[in-house]
Scaffold this motif. Structure first.
Motif, short mmCIF file in Angstrom:
data_model
loop_
_atom_site.label_atom_id
_atom_site.label_comp_id
_atom_site.label_asym_id
_atom_site.label_seq_id
_atom_site.Cartn_x
_atom_site.Cartn_y
_atom_site.Cartn_z
N SER A 198 12.86 1.52 9.48
CA SER A 198 13.64 1.40 10.71
C SER A 198 13.63 2.74 11.42
N GLY A 247 5.98 -1.09 3.10
CA GLY A 247 6.86 -1.75 4.06
C GLY A 247 6.05 -2.43 5.15
N GLN A 248 6.75 -3.05 6.07
CA GLN A 248 6.10 -3.81 7.13
C GLN A 248 5.76 -2.95 8.35
N GLN A 255 11.02 -3.73 -2.59
CA GLN A 255 10.91 -4.07 -1.18
C GLN A 255 11.26 -2.84 -0.36
N VAL A 288 11.82 -1.39 3.64
CA VAL A 288 12.06 -1.77 5.03
C VAL A 288 12.23 -0.51 5.86
#
Length: 122
Positions: free
Chosen positions: A7, A113-114, A3, A5
């Motif tokens: 930022s 990632g998103q 996963q 993520v």
């Protein structure tokens, strides 16, 4: 499974800087190369930079070289993208990705990632 993520995105004026982070979790024991891509409004996803597992090899597109710097801290399972001298045309959603080779080809990356939004105003 891994996963990812991202930022660190946000809004900044032209000439400013941002540092994006991409934290990996899950099966991080695999020695993944990592890449950053971006997608601007109305445009296709494009490669930004990539780095090998060891960090000893990096790859940039010519237009990013000198302004963007990719790095990683494997102890923290985190990859960074330092972006300096930002321009309005850098506005995009930035994605990190994990794969097994350092390449600009998005099809070679297995995990994504998103995304995080970066907006550069003039």
């Amino acid at each position: 499974q891994v996963q990812l993520v991202e930022s660190g995105g946000g809004s900044v004026q032209a000439g400013g800087s941002l540092r994006l982070s991409c934290a990996a979790s899950g099966r991080t024991s695999s020695h993944y190369a990592m890449g950053w891509f971006r997608r601007a409004p109305g445009k296709e996803r494009e490669f930004v930079a990539a780095i090998s597992w060891s960090g000893g090899s990096t790859y940039y597109t010519d237009s990013k070289k000198g302004r963007f710097t990719i790095s990683r801290d494997n102890a923290k399972n985190t990859v960074y993208l330092q972006m300096d001298s930002l321009k309005p045309e850098d506005t995009a959603v930035y994605y990190c990705a994990a794969g097994f080779i350092v390449t600009e080809l998005d099809v070679e990356y297995e995990h994504w990632g998103q995304g995080t939004q970066v907006t550069v105003s003039s």
